[in-house]
Design an enzyme around this catalytic site. Structure first.
Site: not given
Ligand SMILES: *[C@@H]1O[C@H](CO)[C@@H](O)[C@H](O)[C@H]1NC(C)=O
Ligand SMILES: *[C@@H]1O[C@H](CO)[C@@H](O)[C@H](O)[C@H]1NC(C)=O
Ligand SMILES: *[C@@H]1O[C@H](CO)[C@@H](O)[C@H](O)[C@H]1NC(C)=O
Ligand SMILES: *[C@@H]1O[C@H](CO)[C@@H](O)[C@H](O)[C@H]1NC(C)=O
Ligand SMILES: *[C@@H]1O[C@H](CO)[C@@H](O)[C@H](O)[C@H]1NC(C)=O
Ligand SMILES: *[C@@H]1O[C@H](CO)[C@@H](O)[C@H](O)[C@H]1NC(C)=O
Ligand SMILES: *[C@@H]1O[C@H](CO)[C@@H](O)[C@H](O)[C@H]1NC(C)=O
Ligand SMILES: *[C@@H]1O[C@H](CO)[C@@H](O)[C@H](O)[C@H]1NC(C)=O
Length: 557
Positions: A169, A273
């Site tokens: 990210e 995730e």
């Protein structure tokens, strides 16, 4: 189990001891095109769980993503791994994802235990705070490269490292211009792994942003800027941190759009995730879609978040609790439901490896208004060249503390501002991922960048001792020539500022040549657990703009 079963007792023991890990060696996983296969040519799916205790999160306006600033290396805790193995086995996972490891610790106990039990690790190479590419003041520099290669060196002896992630990210909607630094990291890590004969894959984990720039980033990380169908700057494994399936949802509602968006992707994709908590209880029925025919042509499984307790503003993602004496694991209903769903999965062995198209790397698209990253990547960090500069500079940063993380940022801010008003420029230490122009020193350690700024200022101010003080942070280098300018030193030490080459191992014991730091005191892109679902991520991104107080000095106009 052991081949030497009929040998004398002592010999048996010795042989068992020496040979045990290789008797049932874990299968090597390889990529063909967009799929993974094991050594018997069956398709391999990542059926995983995130495995990292949450570090300390300092809540502040500077930290909208709740990124931890400390970490506990889960692969260095042998007894904890032994404690957890039966629970990982109940979950029937074949992969754990680990967000932060410490290359100077010993990982034999955990890695060998997991290998012997058919569990691979996906290891993120970044670390909290200054150990990752900084969104506000990005660079791909020697200190980060050293950290990455040190970690690879520490793990290269294990046969169960599935992949190394070069970032988690890092790129957000408002910071697509930092993507070239991530792609450069993938390029240099790829060359390094290749030079060591490693078959580990190279991954990146993306935040689940809106489809336009999300797709552009995915393509960017797997394209060839030179248009030659070369893997050299590509990732192998694209991870999407996806929390779209909440509660009792279904494929059409939750995943169909995202699934369609990746229908033609060229490298392996998986959910790095998943496990939304906003509509409890988590039923984990998304696994039927993710591993089933709904999605298996575009995706290769995913990582459920999270084994250990992990809280965000949304609540608790963890599935177990650990007793305060660290010996006992208590599982939640969440855990039990995931174990039931994961146990029910049968991997679909299709397409066959023989029928899968060979890997290909399309030419990179031109930047656009939502994805502005240049196709010109920054140079490979060159430790020797940076050290050459540092040793010849006339005024050098000489910190009085090891903890330079904050002061380097402050001093660079001050230094660049002073230098600007003296007619100098910080351009040689900056870079711009949108224009694809990178300063010759942009890949050097932040402390060397600072020494350059100090030296340039010193030069432009009559080389008086006071111009090298910086409140006691600078020292005149008496061995340096006082007739050679800092820029001349840079040109002579860094003869080819755009060079791309295979990095060599980091010098032993050093990670960063002289007390390296992040160049900013504010939030850096984190390696650490992302706890943010899609909607919250958008909130986080708008806050990011508020904390970007630093960028101007460092980003070339
Ligand atoms: C490869 O995967 C298949 C299906 O999961 C499994 O049956 C087989 O044992 C695996 N091969 C090896 C060498 O692990
Ligand atoms: C790694 O572990 C060593 C030894 O315990 C410690 O000194 C060092 O600070 C750790 N590094 C990080 C980045 O946590
Ligand atoms: C960042 O992204 C948000 C959400 O799309 C947008 O509203 C805002 O204007 C952006 N900020 C900057 C500085 O680009
Ligand atoms: C874990 O601990 C938290 C906080 O004490 C508690 O709310 C939760 O119910 C516990 N979960 C399990 C599975 O014991
Ligand atoms: C078990 O897997 C089968 C085949 O994918 C699926 O149809 C079924 O719904 C699953 N069972 C549960 C309880 O999810
Ligand atoms: C982060 O900062 C610490 C403390 O100053 C330093 O030891 C470490 O090398 C730095 N890491 C990087 C990647 O710069
Ligand atoms: C380094 O300094 C900063 C700011 O003073 C502080 O917040 C941080 O805890 C320090 N880190 C260490 C490892 O001492
Ligand atoms: C060094 O710079 C920092 C940040 O500007 C400042 O706080 C400190 O007083 C300076 N001097 C020394 C000796 O650290």
């Amino acid at each position: 189990m052991f081949t030497a079963a009929r040998a004398p007792a002592l010999f048996t023991l010795l042989t068992a001891f020496l040979a045990a890990p290789s008797v049932q060696a874990i299968s090597t996983i390889t990529r063909t095109g967009r799929y993974l296969y094991n050594s018997t040519n069956d398709r391999f799916y990542i059926k995983g769980v995130a495995y990292q205790e949450q570090g300390a999160v300092v809540a502040s306006a500077d930290n909208p993503f709740g990124e931890p600033s400390t970490f506990i290396d889960p692969l260095a805790q042998g007894s904890a791994c032994t404690r957890d193995l039966p629970f990982l086995q109940q979950l029937t996972v074949n992969v754990i994802r680990v967000y932060s490891v410490n290359s100077s610790l010993n990982h034999d106990a955990c890695m060998n235990l997991f290998s012997q039990n058919g569990i691979y690790a996906i290891i993120d190479l970044a670390l909290p705070t200054n150990g990752s590419i900084d969104r506000d003041s990005p660079s791909w520099s020697t200190n980060l490269l050293d950290q990455y290669t040190n970690t690879i060196d520490a793990f290269s002896k294990y046969d169960n490292v599935l992949a190394y992630n070069v970032g988690n990210e890092v790129v957000l909607q408002n910071s697509t211009d930092i993507s070239p630094y991530v792609k450069a990291a993938a390029r240099d890590v790829r060359a390094y792994l290749q030079s060591k004969g490693s078959t580990a894959l190279i991954g990146y984990s993306a935040i689940n942003g809106v489809a336009d720039w999300r797709g552009d980033l995915a393509s960017y990380l797997a394209c060839d800027p030179a248009g030659g169908n070369s893997a050299s700057t590509s990732i192998d494994l694209y991870g999407l941190n996806d929390y779209e399936w909440c509660g009792d949802s279904n494929f059409e509602t939750a995943y169909s759009a995202t699934n369609a968006a990746f229908a033609d992707y060229n490298v392996v994709a998986y959910f790095s995730e998943f496990g939304c908590i906003t509509s409890p209880p988590r039923l984990w029925t998304e696994t039927v879609s993710l591993f089933g025919t709904d999605m298996n042509t575009a995706w290769s499984g995913g990582i459920a978040f999270s084994y250990f307790p992990a809280t965000s503003v949304q609540g608790q993602f963890g599935m177990v609790n650990i007793s305060s004496d660290q010996t006992t694991v208590t599982v939640s209903d969440d855990f039990t439901r995931l174990a039931a769903e994961y146990s029910n999965i049968t991997f679909i062995d299709s397409p066959t490896q023989a029928s899968t198209a060979a890997s290909s790397y399309p030419s990179c698209a031109a930047p656009n208004t939502v994805f502005v990253a240049s196709n010109t990547l920054p140079q490979t960090p060159n430790e020797a060249a940076c050290d050459c500069v540092e040793s010849a500079l006339e005024c050098r940063f000489t910190p009085t503390t090891d903890n330079t993380t904050v002061i380097v940022g402050t001093l660079l801010d001050t230094g660049c501002s002073l230098l600007g008003s003296s007619g100098g420029s910080c351009d040689p230490i900056g870079g711009n991922g949108q224009t694809g122009v990178y300063g010759a020193l942009s890949a050097c350690d932040p402390s060397i960048k600072l020494s350059f700024v100090m030296s340039s200022y010193y030069e432009l101010n009559g080389r008086t001792a006071s111009a090298c003080s910086f409140s006691g942070n600078g020292t005149v280098n008496t061995a340096a020539s006082s007739t050679v300018s800092a820029s001349a030193i840079v040109s002579s030490c860094i003869a080819n500022p755009t060079a791309v080459f295979t990095p060599s191992a980091a010098p032993t014991g050093a990670s960063g040549s002289s007390g390296s730091t992040t160049s900013s005191g504010s939030t850096s892109a984190s390696s650490a657990t992302s706890l943010i679902a899609d909607t919250n991520a958008l909130v986080g991104m708008s806050l990011m703009a508020v904390v970007s107080v630093f960028g101007a000095m460092f980003t070339l106009a």
